[in-house]
Design an enzyme around this catalytic site. Structure first.
Site, PDB file in Angstrom:
ATOM      1  N   ASP A 141      -3.814  18.117 -37.018  1.00 30.26           N
ATOM      2  CA  ASP A 141      -3.800  16.671 -36.784  1.00 30.26           C
ATOM      3  C   ASP A 141      -2.576  16.224 -35.979  1.00 30.26           C
ATOM      4  OD1 ASP A 141      -1.950  17.208 -38.685  1.00 30.26           O
ATOM      5  OD2 ASP A 141      -2.562  15.634 -40.083  1.00 30.26           O
TER       6      ASP A 141
ATOM      7  N   HIS B 276       4.167  29.815 -10.202  1.00 29.70           N
ATOM      8  CA  HIS B 276       4.043  28.916 -11.348  1.00 29.70           C
ATOM      9  C   HIS B 276       4.625  29.535 -12.625  1.00 29.70           C
ATOM     10  CE1 HIS B 276       0.591  26.562  -9.255  1.00 29.70           C
ATOM     11  NE2 HIS B 276       1.775  26.227  -8.805  1.00 29.70           N
TER      12      HIS B 276
ATOM     13  N   ASP C 222      12.416  24.570 -10.561  1.00 25.76           N
ATOM     14  CA  ASP C 222      11.546  23.486 -10.092  1.00 25.76           C
ATOM     15  C   ASP C 222      11.314  22.595 -11.297  1.00 25.76           C
ATOM     16  OD1 ASP C 222       9.565  21.797  -9.175  1.00 25.76           O
ATOM     17  OD2 ASP C 222       8.391  23.390  -8.199  1.00 25.76           O
TER      18      ASP C 222
ATOM     19  N   ASP D 293      10.213  15.407  -8.373  1.00 18.86           N
ATOM     20  CA  ASP D 293       9.783  16.801  -8.206  1.00 18.86           C
ATOM     21  C   ASP D 293      10.794  17.495  -7.295  1.00 18.86           C
ATOM     22  OD1 ASP D 293       8.394  19.154  -7.942  1.00 18.86           O
ATOM     23  OD2 ASP D 293       6.717  18.303  -6.812  1.00 18.86           O
TER      24      ASP D 293
ATOM     25  N   HIS E  84       2.320  28.694   0.178  1.00 20.56           N
ATOM     26  CA  HIS E  84       1.914  27.349  -0.263  1.00 20.56           C
ATOM     27  C   HIS E  84       2.201  26.329   0.825  1.00 20.56           C
ATOM     28  CE1 HIS E  84       6.096  26.153  -1.181  1.00 20.56           C
ATOM     29  NE2 HIS E  84       6.248  27.315  -1.789  1.00 20.56           N
TER      30      HIS E  84
ATOM     31  N   HIS F  80       3.329  17.309  -0.778  1.00 17.59           N
ATOM     32  CA  HIS F  80       2.199  16.582  -1.355  1.00 17.59           C
ATOM     33  C   HIS F  80       2.662  15.173  -1.643  1.00 17.59           C
ATOM     34  CE1 HIS F  80       4.273  17.209  -5.227  1.00 17.59           C
ATOM     35  NE2 HIS F  80       4.461  18.455  -4.824  1.00 17.59           N
TER      36      HIS F  80
ATOM     37  N   HIS G 128       1.301  15.449  -8.303  1.00 15.98           N
ATOM     38  CA  HIS G 128       0.450  15.600  -7.114  1.00 15.98           C
ATOM     39  C   HIS G 128      -0.343  14.307  -7.055  1.00 15.98           C
ATOM     40  CE1 HIS G 128       0.797  20.221  -7.709  1.00 15.98           C
ATOM     41  NE2 HIS G 128       1.846  19.708  -7.112  1.00 15.98           N
TER      42      HIS G 128
ATOM     43  N   GLU H 210       8.978  20.885   0.648  1.00 19.13           N
ATOM     44  CA  GLU H 210       9.317  21.999  -0.230  1.00 19.13           C
ATOM     45  C   GLU H 210       8.961  23.372   0.340  1.00 19.13           C
ATOM     46  OE1 GLU H 210       6.698  22.361  -3.721  1.00 19.13           O
ATOM     47  OE2 GLU H 210       5.960  20.358  -3.271  1.00 19.13           O
TER      48      GLU H 210
ATOM     49  N   TYR I 295       9.290  33.953  -0.476  1.00 20.51           N
ATOM     50  CA  TYR I 295       9.213  34.766  -1.707  1.00 20.51           C
ATOM     51  C   TYR I 295       8.927  36.214  -1.309  1.00 20.51           C
ATOM     52  CZ  TYR I 295       8.245  29.928  -2.852  1.00 20.51           C
ATOM     53  OH  TYR I 295       8.295  28.556  -2.909  1.00 20.51           O
TER      54      TYR I 295
ATOM     55  N   ARG J   4      13.032  28.412  -2.994  1.00 23.58           N
ATOM     56  CA  ARG J   4      12.343  27.174  -2.593  1.00 23.58           C
ATOM     57  C   ARG J   4      13.362  26.057  -2.669  1.00 23.58           C
ATOM     58  NH1 ARG J   4       8.224  27.513  -5.451  1.00 23.58           N
ATOM     59  NH2 ARG J   4       8.566  26.214  -7.287  1.00 23.58           N
TER      60      ARG J   4
ATOM     61  N   GLU K  29      13.234  21.893  -2.594  1.00 27.50           N
ATOM     62  CA  GLU K  29      12.265  20.781  -2.633  1.00 27.50           C
ATOM     63  C   GLU K  29      12.969  19.462  -2.875  1.00 27.50           C
ATOM     64  OE1 GLU K  29       9.379  20.942  -5.881  1.00 27.50           O
ATOM     65  OE2 GLU K  29       8.085  19.556  -4.802  1.00 27.50           O
TER      66      GLU K  29
END
Ligand code: GLY
Ligand code: MN
Ligand code: MN
Length: 445
Positions: free
Chosen positions: A45, A248, A265, A276, A355, A359, A366, A389, A393, A410, A412
């Site tokens: 719950d 990710h 990130d 972001d 990538h 965005h 996003h 961004e 890699y 990266r 960003e």
């Protein structure tokens, strides 16, 4: 002070009202239904932290679950809220509820009723409307409620009532509105960006080889929350060493080694708006030669992309610019063979940069809004907010120089398109090699 003055004494409800008025104009005629999100159980719950539906939040700012916005366009346009009743018993357990009267007064709805009247109210309000503005297919329970109400009107045709003949997607209108941020949204996003930049600085200052990734994640969350952010805008990525090459990666449970680069990130959500940001920095405070080579390449790609974020540019122009710089750099670093044109043509750069460069950003990380209209990329105009961004890699492989293996970078930032070009609202997080090393050095003194 009336008992319902709670959020509202801090919150300016005028921007929400203006958005509703603008949407009503764009509808022209018909009835729109915009429900908020349902509470969701995580286990047993225990519920997930409640977060309003993004479209509903954009138009109301109303924070409670079990609510729906109904808008009637036409000669006498009006906005109606259905929400939970006040409930003395439940308010002891779960806290304050506005109730319909309190909600109408505090948030400026023309009318408000109990959510318990939903079935009858929908049927009443659907009758003799030309169009129903509702986004079918996103929520099966709401789809079913709408179907019941439509059929209730259809069953009264012999009494002279007719159901809406067309169903149109209300989100398409709201998406266009959400793409261009108003002054209150820009203000909130600037504040979210500043908190997030501070969290990245804190991460750089506190990271030491030997710590676990989750310890750095805790520093980020601490900084978000202590400045009033309600949640992270998405699950934070704290990726040391090879983990930075997993796009990710969210386990955040490995020990950080001396010599690792750390890719973070992470962005906070503030009053419904996301930030972001990604920064990449060395665990021990000093970039190695190969780390700096890759890092400076990605930074140069970001600079090239940022230079193209300006009114009149297409959404994809920054991406194309970043890819050109990255592809040439990969050739120079001997990650790739061949000519620039050949690498761009074959898209072999995608091995190391797979990538996109940005965005839309807003209520959702996003965010809503089209990227293309027909064949043409959406034009950047003042008030649009997007990320920039680029990354690189390099996983271990036979044909990539070993000196670069397991380096993932990266960088960003969040960019607001302005009349002149763009404003990077996250620039308080350092990103040159010199600035990052200086911050880390100072923090260790
Ligand atoms: N953090 C999600 C993204 O960068 O798109
Ligand atoms: Mn990100
Ligand atoms: Mn992003």
């Amino acid at each position: 002070m009336p008992s319902y003055a709670r959020y509202n004494d801090l919150m300016n409800t005028q921007p929400f009202k203006l958005r509703r008025e603008k949407l009503l104009q764009q509808m022209g005629s018909g009835v729109a239904i915009v429900p908020t999100a349902a509470e969701k159980f995580r286990n047993s719950d225990a519920t997930y932290p409640y977060r309003a539906d993004s479209y509903f939040h954009y138009l109301t700012g109303f924070p409670e679950p079990e609510a729906v916005l109904i808008m009637i366009a036409g000669q006498t346009p009006k906005s109606i809220l259905l929400c939970r009743d006040k409930n003395a018993e439940r308010e002891i357990w779960d806290g304050f509820r506005y109730g319909s009267q309190g909600a109408a007064e505090a948030f400026g709805f023309d009318e408000a009723y109990s959510i318990d009247t939903l079935t009858d109210k929908l049927a009443e309000l659907f009758a003799n409307q030309s169009a129903l503005w509702y986004s079918v297919g996103f929520d099966a329970e709401w789809d079913a409620r709408i179907t019941v109400a439509l059929n209730a009107v259809r069953s009264q045709t012999r009494a002279g009532k007719h159901a809406p003949a067309t169903i149109r997607d209300v989100r398409t209108l709201i998406n266009e509105m959400r793409l261009v941020k108003d002054a209150s949204e820009i203000d909130t996003m600037r504040r979210a960006a500043t908190i997030t930049a501070g969290a990245h600085r804190r991460a750089m200052a506190t990271t030491r080889p030997g710590a676990f990734e989750y310890e750095i994640e805790a520093e980020l969350l601490h900084e978000f929350r202590r400045h009033g952010s309600q949640y992270p805008a998405y699950t934070s990525i704290v990726a040391a060493g090879a983990n930075a090459c997993v796009l990710h990666y969210i386990e955040n449970d490995k020990r950080i080694a001396d010599g690792d680069l750390i890719l973070i990130d992470a962005g906070c959500e503030l009053d419904g708006y996301a930030s972001d940001v990604t920064r990449t920095f060395p665990a021990n405070g000093r970039f190695s030669g190969p780390q700096a080579d890759v890092y400076n390449l990605v930074l140069a790609a970001q600079d090239a992309a940022v230079a193209l974020i300006k009114p009149g540019a297409g959404f994809n122009d920054p991406h194309d610019a970043a890819v050109r710089v990255l592809a040439q750099g990969m050739i120079d670093l001997k990650l790739l063979n061949g000519s620039l044109d050949g690498v761009l043509e074959s898209e072999s750069y995608k091995r190391f940069y797979m990538h996109r460069t940005g965005h839309w950003l807003g209520i959702d990380v996003h965010d809503a809004g089209e990227y293309k209209n027909g064949d043409a990329w959406t034009t950047l105009t003042p008030g649009k907010m997007l990320t920039v961004e680029p990354g690189c890699y390099i996983r271990p492989s036979d044909d990539a120089p070993e000196t670069f293996w397991n380096i993932g970078v990266r960088i960003e930032d969040d960019a607001l398109v302005t009349e002149q070009g763009c404003e990077i609202i996250t620039s308080a997080a350092p990103k040159t090699v010199a600035d990052i090393e200086a911050l880390m050095r100072d923090a260790r003194k």
